[in-house]
Design a protein around this motif. Structure first.
Motif, PDB file in Angstrom:
ATOM      1  N   PHE A 237      15.523  84.031  -8.681  1.00 18.04           N
ATOM      2  CA  PHE A 237      15.072  83.385  -7.396  1.00 18.04           C
ATOM      3  C   PHE A 237      13.572  83.792  -7.537  1.00 18.04           C
ATOM      4  O   PHE A 237      12.668  84.345  -6.460  1.00 18.04           O
ATOM      5  CB  PHE A 237      15.513  84.356  -5.791  1.00 18.04           C
ATOM      6  N   ASN A 238      13.839  83.674  -8.503  1.00 18.08           N
ATOM      7  CA  ASN A 238      12.038  84.590  -9.511  1.00 18.08           C
ATOM      8  C   ASN A 238      12.006  85.377  -8.461  1.00 18.08           C
ATOM      9  O   ASN A 238      10.732  85.937  -8.657  1.00 18.08           O
ATOM     10  CB  ASN A 238      11.386  83.135  -9.113  1.00 18.08           C
TER      11      ASN A 238
ATOM     12  N   SER B 177      10.007  84.044  -4.221  1.00 21.19           N
ATOM     13  CA  SER B 177       9.413  84.760  -4.889  1.00 21.19           C
ATOM     14  C   SER B 177       9.689  86.006  -4.630  1.00 21.19           C
ATOM     15  O   SER B 177       9.314  85.877  -3.680  1.00 21.19           O
ATOM     16  CB  SER B 177       7.714  84.020  -4.951  1.00 21.19           C
ATOM     17  N   GLY B 178       8.730  87.491  -4.760  1.00 17.70           N
ATOM     18  CA  GLY B 178       8.723  88.196  -4.402  1.00 17.70           C
ATOM     19  C   GLY B 178       8.539  89.887  -5.817  1.00 17.70           C
ATOM     20  O   GLY B 178       9.260  89.272  -6.814  1.00 17.70           O
ATOM     21  N   ALA B 179       8.284  90.567  -5.439  1.00 17.46           N
ATOM     22  CA  ALA B 179       7.539  91.586  -6.677  1.00 17.46           C
ATOM     23  C   ALA B 179       8.651  93.050  -5.640  1.00 17.46           C
ATOM     24  O   ALA B 179       7.395  93.198  -4.667  1.00 17.46           O
ATOM     25  CB  ALA B 179       6.481  91.692  -7.085  1.00 17.46           C
ATOM     26  N   LEU B 180       8.979  93.623  -6.327  1.00 17.06           N
ATOM     27  CA  LEU B 180       9.667  94.631  -6.317  1.00 17.06           C
ATOM     28  C   LEU B 180       9.036  95.679  -7.031  1.00 17.06           C
ATOM     29  O   LEU B 180       9.370  96.219  -8.798  1.00 17.06           O
ATOM     30  CB  LEU B 180      10.739  94.737  -5.691  1.00 17.06           C
TER      31      LEU B 180
ATOM     32  N   ILE C 290       5.412  88.079   3.431  1.00 16.82           N
ATOM     33  CA  ILE C 290       5.629  89.346   2.212  1.00 16.82           C
ATOM     34  C   ILE C 290       6.031  89.183   0.929  1.00 16.82           C
ATOM     35  O   ILE C 290       6.686  88.132   0.889  1.00 16.82           O
ATOM     36  CB  ILE C 290       6.461  89.657   3.065  1.00 16.82           C
ATOM     37  N   ASP C 291       5.150  89.609   0.102  1.00 13.54           N
ATOM     38  CA  ASP C 291       4.969  89.003  -0.807  1.00 13.54           C
ATOM     39  C   ASP C 291       5.718  90.144  -2.483  1.00 13.54           C
ATOM     40  O   ASP C 291       5.712  89.513  -3.742  1.00 13.54           O
ATOM     41  CB  ASP C 291       4.163  88.867  -1.477  1.00 13.54           C
ATOM     42  N   ALA C 292       5.664  91.511  -1.388  1.00 13.15           N
ATOM     43  CA  ALA C 292       5.774  92.253  -2.926  1.00 13.15           C
ATOM     44  C   ALA C 292       6.219  94.238  -1.701  1.00 13.15           C
ATOM     45  O   ALA C 292       4.979  93.523  -0.166  1.00 13.15           O
ATOM     46  CB  ALA C 292       4.272  92.865  -4.029  1.00 13.15           C
ATOM     47  N   VAL C 293       6.681  95.117  -2.172  1.00 16.12           N
ATOM     48  CA  VAL C 293       7.047  96.102  -1.853  1.00 16.12           C
ATOM     49  C   VAL C 293       6.823  96.659  -2.960  1.00 16.12           C
ATOM     50  O   VAL C 293       7.832  96.794  -4.526  1.00 16.12           O
ATOM     51  CB  VAL C 293       8.108  96.459  -1.140  1.00 16.12           C
ATOM     52  N   VAL C 294       6.045  98.024  -2.196  1.00 16.01           N
ATOM     53  CA  VAL C 294       6.382  99.165  -3.600  1.00 16.01           C
ATOM     54  C   VAL C 294       6.411 100.768  -3.031  1.00 16.01           C
ATOM     55  O   VAL C 294       6.153 100.848  -1.964  1.00 16.01           O
ATOM     56  CB  VAL C 294       4.420  99.545  -3.705  1.00 16.01           C
TER      57      VAL C 294
END
Length: 301
Positions: A183-184, A141-144, A91-95
């Motif tokens: 944690f980037n 890594s990760g994007a929200l 899992i890399d991103a949550v919208v």
């Protein structure tokens, strides 16, 4: 987004659907979450919107799975992230796009209507973000992306629950950005301007309201998606803690709260001195009771 996996909540219709399709077109594998409820958040039996989006993505050669959980449930939110891990290995991103509306004037609003909107928008954004956090932390890594609204950033009538939730999301997004920076992991808020079934609930009982609704109909929900995809991609790696808006072909960066005037006294304040000196001194800089439509007065381009 090639090789990445993304969860998009409320992705069966409108803005969420556009984001899910654009994510897949950019190479991401997508968990398409949609509860299939009414605008108020009732029901939940209609699961076809999520399945339809998954079918579209697969027909175009992409990867997607459907999920019908409620973001208001912590257990369901964990299952959404698990669906990404089980199906795509990551899992890399949550919208956080899922939403509901229960508009009414504040003095007429029932507790259940307040709680229901807070539970989906604000608590829902926390639930999914929290469920993804351990994976983001482990992989560094990760994007929200969290959907806010000019109703919260500026104001609107009859939306105390929605305004509280949407402005709360801005605080939540900033808190995640601060706490997870080491944690980037990055977190941003986006206010989408789009004609969806949520906006379609706006009354048009007067000529002024009717003109506003006709203008809003020009706002295409698919126009939100390119910005969100860019924001979650590696190209957006240094963008975090910000509040944006997307309105057709316009993209905004919103200001954040900072002091604009100060008053000081060496003797310390009394109620009388505050009333005599501070209120008059600050009066020219008080914000009027604007609504969103009072600020965004030009037609979409």
């Amino acid at each position: 987004m090639a090789g990445k996996a993304v969860l998009v909540t409320g992705a069966g219709r409108g803005v969420g659907r556009g984001i899910a399709l654009e994510m897949a077109a950019a190479g991401a594998a997508v968990v398409v979450n949609d509860l299939g409820t009414s605008l108020k958040g009732d029901g939940g039996e209609d699961v076809s919107p999520a399945e339809q989006v998954v079918a579209e993505i697969r027909a175009a050669g992409g990867k997607a799975v459907a999920n019908h959980g409620s973001v208001a449930s912590s257990a369901d939110a964990k299952e959404m992230i698990k669906a990404a891990i089980d199906s795509f290995g990551r899992i890399d991103a949550v919208v956080n796009n899922a939403g509901n509306l229960r508009d009414t004037l504040f003095h007429k609003m029932e507790e259940a209507d307040f709680d229901a909107v807070i539970a989906v928008h604000l608590k829902g954004s926390f639930n999914t973000s929290s469920a993804a956090a351990p994976y983001f932390k482990e992989q560094a890594s990760g994007a929200l992306v969290h959907m806010t609204s000019t109703s919260g950033l500026i104001g609107n009538m009859g939306q105390a629950n929605y305004m509280a939730a949407k402005l709360g999301i801005v605080g939540l997004s900033k808190a995640i950005a601060i706490d997870m920076a080491r944690f980037n992991v990055r977190s941003n808020a986006v206010a989408p301007f789009a004609w969806t079934r949520m906006v379609d609930s706006i009354p048009a009982n007067t000529p002024e309201q009717a003109r506003r609704v006709e203008g809003l109909k020009k706002l295409v929900p698919e126009k939100i998606a390119p910005f969100v995809v860019a924001l979650t991609s590696d190209a957006g790696a240094k963008v975090t803690g910000q509040v944006f808006g997307v309105r057709n072909n316009e993209i905004y960066l919103f200001s954040q709260s900072r002091p604009i005037r100060t008053a000081h006294t060496a003797e310390g304040w009394t109620p009388d001195s505050v009333a005599e000196r501070v209120f008059p001194q600050f009066a020219n800089d008080f914000y009027p009771l604007h609504r969103s439509g009072d600020v965004f007065t030009w037609d979409p381009v």
